[in-house]
Design an enzyme around this catalytic site. Structure first.
Site, short mmCIF file in Angstrom:
data_model
loop_
_atom_site.label_atom_id
_atom_site.label_comp_id
_atom_site.label_asym_id
_atom_site.label_seq_id
_atom_site.Cartn_x
_atom_site.Cartn_y
_atom_site.Cartn_z
N PHE A 76 17.55 -29.67 -37.89
CA PHE A 76 17.00 -28.96 -36.76
C PHE A 76 15.72 -28.44 -37.18
O PHE A 76 14.95 -28.31 -36.24
CB PHE A 76 18.22 -27.96 -36.62
CG PHE A 76 18.10 -27.34 -35.02
CD1 PHE A 76 17.92 -28.21 -33.89
CD2 PHE A 76 17.64 -26.00 -35.04
CE1 PHE A 76 17.75 -27.57 -32.85
CE2 PHE A 76 17.41 -25.40 -33.76
CZ PHE A 76 17.60 -26.28 -32.51
N TYR A 77 15.64 -27.80 -38.31
CA TYR A 77 14.18 -27.22 -38.71
C TYR A 77 13.17 -28.23 -38.20
O TYR A 77 12.08 -27.70 -37.78
CB TYR A 77 14.09 -26.98 -40.35
CG TYR A 77 12.67 -26.79 -40.93
CD1 TYR A 77 12.15 -25.51 -40.31
CD2 TYR A 77 12.09 -27.49 -41.51
CE1 TYR A 77 10.76 -25.31 -40.83
CE2 TYR A 77 10.91 -27.46 -42.08
CZ TYR A 77 10.21 -26.42 -41.87
OH TYR A 77 9.06 -26.12 -42.27
N ALA A 78 13.19 -29.48 -38.85
CA ALA A 78 12.17 -30.24 -38.75
C ALA A 78 12.15 -30.68 -37.01
O ALA A 78 10.97 -30.77 -36.51
CB ALA A 78 12.55 -31.87 -39.29
#
Length: 337
Positions: free
Chosen positions: A155-157
């Site tokens: 989700f960070y990416a």
């Protein structure tokens, strides 16, 4: 005399932001640093970084959350920055699995507020931090900026790829020159305690085991922090411009003054070789706790940094052996160990 330029750096008390602010101050910029001082990791480390920066008359600190409406608008209105470098973000691949909402707040809403402020008070150039993680499940290496990148693994990416798309739309709609820099596994002195080098060094010096994921079958394109800062500094002077004549290897948008640029050493290093460099620098042998791959992670990264060289003439080149040695020296001094 040329007029002094003003740079706004978000995440100025962070690892990369701190080093970049130091460089900009040395180069004569007036630097406005914004940081929320969140407790994702040791706030004392962030406070110490800001204390060092505040020793320069050219540095102004603002401790506030960039996602709070009007914070950035007010800073842009007051200081009218010529250059904006957006480094503030909720970092960490693994943390995003358990705490995705913090990534929505910082990475999506915060970046939106930055773009809105830039729309109201346009700087000459905005540079926004992205990440090598946007390449996700891509297996063709080295990664090039013109590669399709639609298979993010964390989700960070995903929030960082969304930042790229958001920035492109603002660049197109409001003619804002924007560079997205995708950096690859940055490390060095004053690093974050959640990063592998920091954790490995701490545990090795303490005689405690280190967690080695995917049983050591991983590689990373490690980038020393001063090399990244040099690249950002040079990219500041390479604002993208609309053009109908775009090289095949250039990520410049055909409809906006927007491009993505990789910043990496272009030399992947095996995880076990990285650990060996830490062992040599510390003079101690690591105790290895071999583990399976963690969710959201990728086995390898590798940057094609030719576009950076084409734009700036610069190519990162600090070796892992040298960079790790510098970090361990700083760690021992900072923690008196």
């Amino acid at each position: 005399m040329t007029e002094q330029r003003t740079a706004l750096v978000t995440g100025s008390a962070g690892f990369i932001g701190f080093h970049l602010c130091q460089r900009l101050l040395r180069d004569g910029f007036r630097v406005i640093g914004l940081d929320a001082m969140t407790d994702y990791y040791d706030v004392a480390l962030k406070e110490r970084r800001h204390q060092i920066l505040l020793q320069s008359e050219g540095f102004t600190a603002c401790e506030d959350r960039l996602e709070d409406q009007q914070v950035l608008h007010s800073l842009f209105e007051k200081y009218r920055p010529d250059v904006v470098v957006h480094l503030a973000a909720q970092a960490g691949v693994r943390y995003s699995i358990d705490n995705p909402r913090s990534y929505v707040q910082s990475n999506l809403i915060g970046t939106h507020e930055l773009l809105e402020a830039g729309r109201a008070f346009p700087p000459a150039h905005m540079l926004l931090a992205s990440t090598s993680s946007v390449y996700g499940a891509n297996t063709q290496m080295p990664y090039s900026e013109t590669d399709k990148a639609d298979t993010q693994m964390s989700f960070y990416a995903a929030t960082k790829k969304a930042n790229e798309a958001m920035a492109h739309s603002y660049a197109h709609l409001f003619n804002l020159p924007i560079t997205m820099f995708r950096f690859f596994t940055v490390y060095g002195p004053w690093g974050r305690p959640d990063m592998a080098l920091y954790k490995f060094t701490r545990n090795i010096l303490a005689g405690e085991p280190i967690d080695v994921y995917n049983h050591g079958e991983m590689s990373r394109d490690f980038t020393y922090v001063s090399d990244l800062v040099e690249a950002i500094r040079l990219l500041i002077e390479a604002a993208p411009e609309r053009s109908k004549d775009i090289a095949q290897t250039d990520s410049l948008s055909p409809v906006a003054p927007w491009r993505a640029v990789n910043v990496g050493n272009s030399e992947p290093v095996k995880l076990m070789d990285f650990i060996a460099a830490i062992e040599k620098a510390t003079g101690k042998t690591a105790k290895l706790n071999m583990m399976d791959m963690q969710a959201g992670d990728v086995p390898a990264t590798w940057a094609n940094a030719q576009l950076l060289k084409d734009l700036t003439g610069y190519q990162p080149q600090t070796s892992v052996a040298q960079g790790v040695e510098e970090f361990v020296r700083w760690y021992r001094d900072y923690y008196q160990t």
